[in-house]
Design a protein around this motif. Sequence first.
Motif, PDB file in Angstrom:
ATOM      1  N   GLN B  22      54.222  35.102  37.974  1.00 13.78           N
ATOM      2  CA  GLN B  22      53.154  36.098  37.910  1.00 13.78           C
ATOM      3  C   GLN B  22      53.562  37.183  36.913  1.00 13.78           C
ATOM      4  O   GLN B  22      54.710  37.223  36.479  1.00 13.78           O
ATOM      5  CB  GLN B  22      52.925  36.716  39.295  1.00 13.78           C
ATOM      6  N   SER B  23      52.606  38.052  36.565  1.00 16.70           N
ATOM      7  CA  SER B  23      52.966  39.083  35.589  1.00 16.70           C
ATOM      8  C   SER B  23      53.744  40.206  36.278  1.00 16.70           C
ATOM      9  O   SER B  23      53.659  40.386  37.499  1.00 16.70           O
ATOM     10  CB  SER B  23      51.719  39.640  34.918  1.00 16.70           C
ATOM     11  N   GLU B  26      51.360  42.479  38.087  1.00 14.15           N
ATOM     12  CA  GLU B  26      50.936  42.044  39.420  1.00 14.15           C
ATOM     13  C   GLU B  26      51.994  42.381  40.466  1.00 14.15           C
ATOM     14  O   GLU B  26      51.676  42.854  41.560  1.00 14.15           O
ATOM     15  CB  GLU B  26      50.687  40.532  39.435  1.00 14.15           C
ATOM     16  N   VAL B  29      51.959  46.175  41.132  1.00 13.13           N
ATOM     17  CA  VAL B  29      50.807  46.605  41.936  1.00 13.13           C
ATOM     18  C   VAL B  29      51.016  46.193  43.392  1.00 13.13           C
ATOM     19  O   VAL B  29      50.794  46.962  44.322  1.00 13.13           O
ATOM     20  CB  VAL B  29      49.494  46.019  41.375  1.00 13.13           C
ATOM     21  N   ARG B  30      51.468  44.958  43.572  1.00 16.99           N
ATOM     22  CA  ARG B  30      51.686  44.453  44.923  1.00 16.99           C
ATOM     23  C   ARG B  30      52.686  45.322  45.688  1.00 16.99           C
ATOM     24  O   ARG B  30      52.584  45.498  46.893  1.00 16.99           O
ATOM     25  CB  ARG B  30      52.222  43.025  44.824  1.00 16.99           C
ATOM     26  N   ASP B  37      48.397  51.656  36.687  1.00 13.76           N
ATOM     27  CA  ASP B  37      46.998  51.645  37.117  1.00 13.76           C
ATOM     28  C   ASP B  37      46.374  50.254  37.002  1.00 13.76           C
ATOM     29  O   ASP B  37      45.645  49.816  37.877  1.00 13.76           O
ATOM     30  CB  ASP B  37      46.170  52.638  36.293  1.00 13.76           C
ATOM     31  N   ASP B  39      43.864  48.930  35.315  1.00 13.17           N
ATOM     32  CA  ASP B  39      42.426  48.952  35.569  1.00 13.17           C
ATOM     33  C   ASP B  39      41.731  47.621  35.302  1.00 13.17           C
ATOM     34  O   ASP B  39      40.764  47.281  35.979  1.00 13.17           O
ATOM     35  CB  ASP B  39      41.752  50.041  34.718  1.00 13.17           C
ATOM     36  N   GLY B  41      43.035  44.656  35.481  1.00 10.62           N
ATOM     37  CA  GLY B  41      43.590  43.552  36.257  1.00 10.62           C
ATOM     38  C   GLY B  41      44.304  42.501  35.420  1.00 10.62           C
ATOM     39  O   GLY B  41      44.395  41.343  35.822  1.00 10.62           O
TER      40      GLY B  41
END
Lengths: 404, 106
Positions: B22-23, B26, B29-30, B37, B39, B41
């Motif tokens: 995954q990036s 990601e 954020v998780r 932010d 925004d 995605g």
Amino acid sequence: MPPLIIVGAGQAAAQLVASLAQDGYSGPVTLLGDEPHLPYQRPPLSKKYLAGELALDRLYVKPAAFYEKAGVDLRLGTRVERIDRPGKAVILADGTALPYSTLVLATGSRPRRLALPGSELDGVFYLRTVADVDAIRGRFADARSLVVVGGGYIGLELAAVATKHGLQVTVLEQVPRLMARGVGPVVSAFYESLHRSEGVRLVTGAKVLGFEGKDRVTAVVAEDGVHPADLAVVGVGALPNVELAAAAGLKVENGIVVDAECRTDDPAIYAIGDCTKQVHALTGQPLRLESVHNALEQGRVAAAAICGRPPPTLQVPWFWSDQYDVKLQMVGLSQGHDQAVVRGDPGSGRSFAVFYLREGQLIAVDAVNRAPEFMLSKQLIADRARPDPAKLADERVAVKDLRS
Amino acid sequence: MTKIVFEEPDGTERALDLTDGQSIMEGAVRNGVVGIDADCGGACSCATCMVYVAEDWRVRLPAKDSSETAMLEFCPHVQENSRLSCQITVKPELEGLRLKVPPSQQ
Ligand SMILES: Cc1cc2nc3c(=O)[nH]c(=O)nc-3n(C[C@H](O)[C@H](O)[C@H](O)COP(=O)(O)OP(=O)(O)OC[C@H]3O[C@@H](n4cnc5c(N)ncnc54)[C@H](O)[C@@H]3O)c2cc1C
Ligand code: FES
């Protein structure tokens, strides 16, 4: 004190929760959403999720732990049926009344439905939710033909993914050009030839009359002929979910009318995201935007207002769409432009930008595989800049030198 | 899982195990990394997932593609060592990567 209640658990709601936490909101928060999922991002639904490149949990705006940590009482699969404004409560389907101190409506929008003969047949879909996409994808395997009704960006993204998947795709668009509400004619023409070159059959100025089939759709009937369809997806725009607000007597005009702080005409009730209509700071005109940028920004604005903080700096509206290997990035609002300047050649290759000006001021840009033009224009539009049109059109002038 | 170390805007350091494949955005954020932010995605359209890469790691990361380069060119607070965290995939070779989150993404 009763909680702050948010109705609708989508992207605007998730941002509101995050911003409330950041802004130091300390009261209880209840988040009610009728879908069974944590708030998720819709853009990938017609892009990577549809293509099978992303698992569901990668669509979530925030993980479950985030809501727990924020102390949010998160109730999924829960629909609000009514707002009792005098009693300051929302009423659920089973009659439960939940009192609120502040209410935020974040109910989003829903696909506009077609009422044509056969439109209720199995195999005719709309594309808004995870459930919709799962159903459409489930049919990909044994379908050979797909008819997309509507040449907006969602339908076209679907067309691109389905074509790559090996389906024969036909797009039927009612007006003479694609994505007519979002982009200018030069960009529409580019996308028309792009989709044709990828093997999509495209009919503009099409008039769809109905759907054929016994139990399942087999064709879409239009004025120009019958288009075979193992699967049909309708993407003809969205309607704001305003019914709760309207029934409660709040001011609604094709969107819940809110002020600059996202407050409705009831000071205890806010509204954010796709369901709102707000006078836009850039144009002074009331506008209903359906975009991630708008959902996030209104979430941030409402949180600041609720917490009594100064509002965040507003961004110029922006949007994107991915079709094949082409990234379209749009910024600003092009309505009312009196000049369109093209940079690069839309007729050759897959990279150009169109600048929209009004009385010399840059107001919007459609950028096709042109991230520098898009990013610079975000700043230029915010600064109300008046770039030289001759330079904008001249590829020998570097993007960073386009400021004046 | 690969360990990536973030320095949040207030100086807090967080060493997080992120999911390979995954990036970095990601994963951040998780885990609620402050100041990412993201925004859009991960659609490489917002430049609000920008991070500064520790000097010794700069050359070890996969090169930027043209759209990341372009997005960064006009991004506020950009520096020589800026990257968009949504454009970098977590993999074992990045074990110990150190990233600093800018004071603001706007
Ligand atoms: C396929 C698709 C692709 C898109 N692509 C892009 C893109 O590339 N870029 C971009 O900027 N935007 C894109 N958008 C638009 C963007 O996703 C929306 O603007 C955004 O999701 C709006 O967020 P929201 O929170 O206002 O509404 P939503 O995300 O729709 O959330 C509203 C939620 O409220 C729920 N709800 C409604 N009424 C009730 C009720 N009475 N009780 C309980 N719950 C209720 C709804 O079921 C829904 O879950 C796309 C949209 C779709 C559908
Ligand atoms: S998340 Fe938007 S550019 Fe990285």
